[in-house]
Design a protein around this motif. Structure first.
Motif, short mmCIF file in Angstrom:
data_model
loop_
_atom_site.label_atom_id
_atom_site.label_comp_id
_atom_site.label_asym_id
_atom_site.label_seq_id
_atom_site.Cartn_x
_atom_site.Cartn_y
_atom_site.Cartn_z
N VAL A 309 0.74 -1.01 -0.18
CA VAL A 309 0.02 0.28 -0.18
C VAL A 309 0.89 1.36 0.25
O VAL A 309 1.87 1.19 0.73
CB VAL A 309 -1.08 0.08 1.17
N VAL A 310 0.73 2.04 -0.96
CA VAL A 310 1.22 2.72 -0.92
C VAL A 310 0.65 4.51 -1.15
O VAL A 310 -0.10 4.72 -1.91
CB VAL A 310 3.14 3.42 -2.23
N GLY A 311 1.05 5.68 -0.24
CA GLY A 311 0.84 7.04 -0.75
C GLY A 311 -0.43 7.59 0.01
O GLY A 311 0.08 8.78 0.31
N PRO A 312 -0.68 7.21 1.18
CA PRO A 312 -1.63 8.11 2.18
C PRO A 312 -0.21 8.80 2.80
O PRO A 312 0.65 8.14 3.99
CB PRO A 312 -1.92 6.97 2.78
N GLY A 313 -0.73 9.91 3.25
CA GLY A 313 0.28 10.98 3.68
C GLY A 313 1.84 10.79 2.95
O GLY A 313 2.70 11.72 3.48
N LEU A 314 2.00 10.51 1.91
CA LEU A 314 3.49 10.31 1.42
C LEU A 314 4.34 11.79 0.95
O LEU A 314 5.10 12.71 1.06
CB LEU A 314 3.29 10.26 0.10
N GLY A 315 3.28 13.38 0.89
CA GLY A 315 3.52 14.27 0.01
C GLY A 315 4.09 13.86 -1.32
O GLY A 315 4.01 12.62 -1.91
N ASP A 331 6.52 -7.07 -8.69
CA ASP A 331 5.45 -7.84 -8.92
C ASP A 331 4.71 -8.73 -7.58
O ASP A 331 4.08 -9.49 -7.77
CB ASP A 331 6.34 -8.93 -8.84
N VAL A 332 4.62 -7.87 -6.35
CA VAL A 332 3.44 -8.05 -5.95
C VAL A 332 2.10 -7.13 -6.38
O VAL A 332 2.34 -5.98 -6.86
CB VAL A 332 3.59 -7.83 -4.61
N PRO A 333 0.57 -7.93 -5.65
CA PRO A 333 0.13 -6.85 -5.78
C PRO A 333 0.12 -5.39 -5.11
O PRO A 333 0.53 -5.00 -4.77
CB PRO A 333 -1.87 -6.55 -5.27
N VAL A 334 -0.23 -4.17 -5.74
CA VAL A 334 -0.10 -2.98 -5.21
C VAL A 334 -1.86 -1.91 -5.12
O VAL A 334 -1.98 -1.99 -6.25
CB VAL A 334 0.68 -2.23 -6.18
N LEU A 335 -1.59 -1.32 -3.95
CA LEU A 335 -2.84 -0.75 -3.28
C LEU A 335 -1.84 1.28 -3.81
O LEU A 335 -1.38 1.58 -3.14
CB LEU A 335 -3.34 -0.37 -2.47
N VAL A 336 -2.80 2.35 -4.78
CA VAL A 336 -2.34 3.19 -4.83
C VAL A 336 -3.44 4.29 -4.21
O VAL A 336 -4.39 4.12 -4.45
CB VAL A 336 -1.16 3.80 -5.67
N ASP A 337 -3.06 4.90 -2.90
CA ASP A 337 -3.68 6.01 -2.56
C ASP A 337 -3.62 7.33 -2.67
O ASP A 337 -1.91 7.44 -2.65
CB ASP A 337 -4.54 5.53 -1.22
N ALA A 338 -4.21 8.31 -2.46
CA ALA A 338 -3.65 9.37 -1.34
C ALA A 338 -2.73 10.55 -2.34
O ALA A 338 -3.27 10.52 -3.71
CB ALA A 338 -3.74 9.31 -0.33
N ASP A 339 -1.68 10.77 -2.27
CA ASP A 339 -0.65 11.27 -2.50
C ASP A 339 0.09 10.02 -3.75
O ASP A 339 0.22 11.44 -4.87
CB ASP A 339 0.89 11.54 -1.73
N LEU A 344 1.62 9.13 -10.11
CA LEU A 344 1.15 8.26 -11.33
C LEU A 344 1.65 8.04 -12.53
O LEU A 344 1.68 9.86 -12.81
CB LEU A 344 -0.37 7.52 -11.50
N ASP A 345 1.75 7.35 -13.11
CA ASP A 345 1.84 7.53 -15.37
C ASP A 345 1.19 6.19 -14.90
O ASP A 345 1.66 5.11 -14.76
CB ASP A 345 3.46 7.40 -15.55
N ALA A 346 0.43 6.56 -15.79
CA ALA A 346 -0.41 5.89 -16.81
C ALA A 346 0.35 4.14 -17.59
O ALA A 346 0.00 3.35 -17.11
CB ALA A 346 -2.07 6.12 -17.92
N GLU A 347 1.25 4.76 -18.18
CA GLU A 347 1.90 3.78 -18.65
C GLU A 347 2.37 2.94 -17.54
O GLU A 347 3.11 1.43 -18.69
CB GLU A 347 2.86 4.53 -20.09
N ALA A 362 -13.10 11.68 -5.21
CA ALA A 362 -13.93 12.02 -6.91
C ALA A 362 -12.81 12.81 -6.80
O ALA A 362 -12.74 13.49 -8.31
CB ALA A 362 -15.60 13.14 -6.40
N GLY A 363 -12.49 13.86 -6.33
CA GLY A 363 -11.22 14.76 -6.73
C GLY A 363 -10.35 14.49 -6.69
O GLY A 363 -9.45 14.49 -8.02
N GLU A 364 -10.10 13.42 -6.68
CA GLU A 364 -8.62 12.63 -7.33
C GLU A 364 -8.15 12.02 -8.47
O GLU A 364 -7.54 11.87 -10.01
CB GLU A 364 -7.97 11.61 -6.06
N ALA A 365 -9.84 11.41 -8.67
CA ALA A 365 -10.42 10.85 -10.14
C ALA A 365 -10.15 11.87 -11.16
O ALA A 365 -10.09 11.55 -12.00
CB ALA A 365 -12.02 10.14 -10.16
#
Length: 488
Positions: A309-315, A331-339, A344-347, A362-365
């Motif tokens: 899990v990566v992202g919450p409060g990361l800056g 090579d493991v499942p990753v959840l990305v949230d918040a910062d 992210l790069d879609a590619e 909604a704002g992040e989306a």
């Protein structure tokens, strides 16, 4: 499991069924169910005999359902008047049935016909547009709704509230706000997805025999207790903490150390055997959760995990960029949230060989899609599908209706039915990220992990709030009780 189907699918199923039934039989089934639901509401408020019911009817079969239902109520002693939204036009057979039962049929402009009913209407039935309506209510119809609902009588919508978009849940203009909706054969997406869903009120599904005609794969599905219980991991006798899965958490910063604590709090209650934290918030994490495995350096050197899990409060500094880069390269499942979502790069995401789960609000989306927040909130279903397709990921779009979509073709979007408005509090999303990441590490597929995580998170919030404000840690603390509720 509650499922929903598109208008096209429902209409095809109806046509197939009607070909085998006597003419009008399907409408009579719908009318009988609608009348029974209306009678139930009237009995709760007093009685059916002597009650006053107004039907707001359009020109289609939706109006016919209401007119035949009104005839049934009239035969039980209710006073029923049908008000035509289009002067002189309504379902002929239904109108004749209502008149024969002692009811009345008037045009919307005949406002003085039942002026003595003002303020004394017991029930309003909305049957103006039905599932074929587009673009919101026209001004005349909207005025009609306002006139007959102004005094507070409960409103029952037929199939779905008039003015909402059946397939998308969008509300493009004026629309009815119902206290209850009686829908036929199958749920429609608008009944499960905001902003339309919050206008539908309590839902009642009337079985009219469509089951065998509907395809096996719905457009939407909402898990229920039994569905979630079947997904939750249960340790076996030979399990140890590593076999149960280790979830890595890369969250928090010098400015936001609390995000690390909250994400770890959710993860510890999510079914994995251990939580490994990597980042600058180790002291705060250990102070709250001494069982956490803490590493102060980059995630790449933290040790083996089964999900990140990566992202919450990361800056957004160099350490944050490095953490996201490290984790997306695994090579493991990753959840990305918040910062993490802002980095992210879609590619890069699409090129990953392991699953990725994104959990934006909604704002992040909107930022990911290059849209406005208002556009995402108005069209949540379209937004979550577009995000999943664009990133090749499973996307959990948080909000008043939390939706989970995958980029896999012919896979229903999942709608989370749990939660409370009190969840709109700082840090609650960090708890959800940790919980969902833990379920990923325990072996659940991304769609299932996100669905079960959202379900437990919403259920825990209901328990923790119990009608009062809550804090994010309250939600984390209530997860075990929510888990037990589901398993029981």
């Amino acid at each position: 499991m509650r499922t929903a189907y598109s208008v096209e699918t429902v209409r095809a199923a109806e046509q197939a069924l009607m070909a085998r039934l006597p003419e009008g039989a399907l409408m009579q089934r719908a009318a009988a169910g609608l009348a029974a639901a209306c009678a139930d509401l009237l009995r709760r408020a007093g009685r059916v005999y002597g009650s006053r019911v107004v039907l707001l009817v359009g020109t289609g079969d939706n109006g016919g359902d209401a007119l035949y239902a009104g005839a049934r109520l009239a035969r039980r002693g209710a006073g029923v008047v049908a008000v035509r939204a289009v002067p002189g036009r309504a379902h002929e057979g239904g109108s004749a049935a209502l008149l024969a039962a002692g009811g009345r049929v008037v045009d919307g402009g005949e406002s003085t016909t039942h002026q003595d009913w003002a303020g004394r209407i017991d029930l309003v039935v909305d049957a103006i547009t039905g599932i074929g309506g587009r673009g919101g209510l026209r001004p005349d119809a909207a005025g009609l709704v306002g006139r007959y609902t102004a005094h507070g009588a409960p409103v029952v919508a037929v199939d779905l509230p008039s003015g909402v978009e059946a397939d998308t849940g969008e509300v493009p203009g004026e629309a009815v706000r119902a206290d209850a909706t009686v829908t036929f054969g199958a749920y429609k997406p608008a009944l499960l997805v905001d902003p339309a869903a919050e206008r539908a009120g309590a839902l009642r599904l009337v079985d009219i025999g469509l089951g065998a005609e509907l395809p096996g794969v719905p457009d939407l599905e909402a898990l229920q207790y039994a569905d979630v219980a079947a997904l939750l991991p249960v340790p076996a006798a030979e399990s140890d903490k590593y076999r149960r899965g280790v979830v890595g958490i890369a969250a928090g910063s010098a400015r936001y150390p609390g995000a690390a604590v909250l994400a770890v709090s959710g993860a510890l209650r999510g079914g994995a055997g251990a939580v490994r934290y990597a980042g600058p918030g180790g002291a705060a994490v250990i102070a709250r959760h001494p069982e956490t495995l803490v590493h102060a350096g980059r995630p790449a050197r933290a040790g083996r995990v089964q999900a990140w899990v990566v992202g919450p409060g990361l800056g957004d500094g160099t350490d944050a960029v490095a953490a996201v880069s490290d984790i997306l390269a695994t090579d493991v499942p990753v959840l990305v949230d918040a910062d993490g979502l802002r980095l992210l790069d879609a590619e890069v995401v699409r090129a990953r060989t392991a699953p990725t789960v994104l959990t934006p609000h909604a704002g992040e989306a909107a930022a990911l899609l290059g849209a406005r927040r208002e556009e995402v909130e108005a069209g949540r279903l379209a937004a979550v599908r577009e995000l999943a397709a664009r990133f090749g990921a499973t996307v959990l779009l948080k909000g008043s209706t939390t939706l989970i979509a995958t980029d896999t073709p012919h896979t229903p979007v999942r709608v989370n039915p749990t939660g409370t408005g009190w969840l709109a509090t700082a840090g609650s999303g960090d708890v959800l990220s940790g919980l969902t990441g833990s379920l990923l590490a325990a072996g659940l597929a991304p769609l299932d992990a996100a669905s079960a995580g959202a379900y437990l998170h919403g259920l825990a919030a209901r328990r923790a709030a119990d009608g009062s404000p809550l804090a994010a840690l309250d939600v984390a603390d209530a997860i075990p009780a929510a888990w037990r509720d589901v398993r029981a």
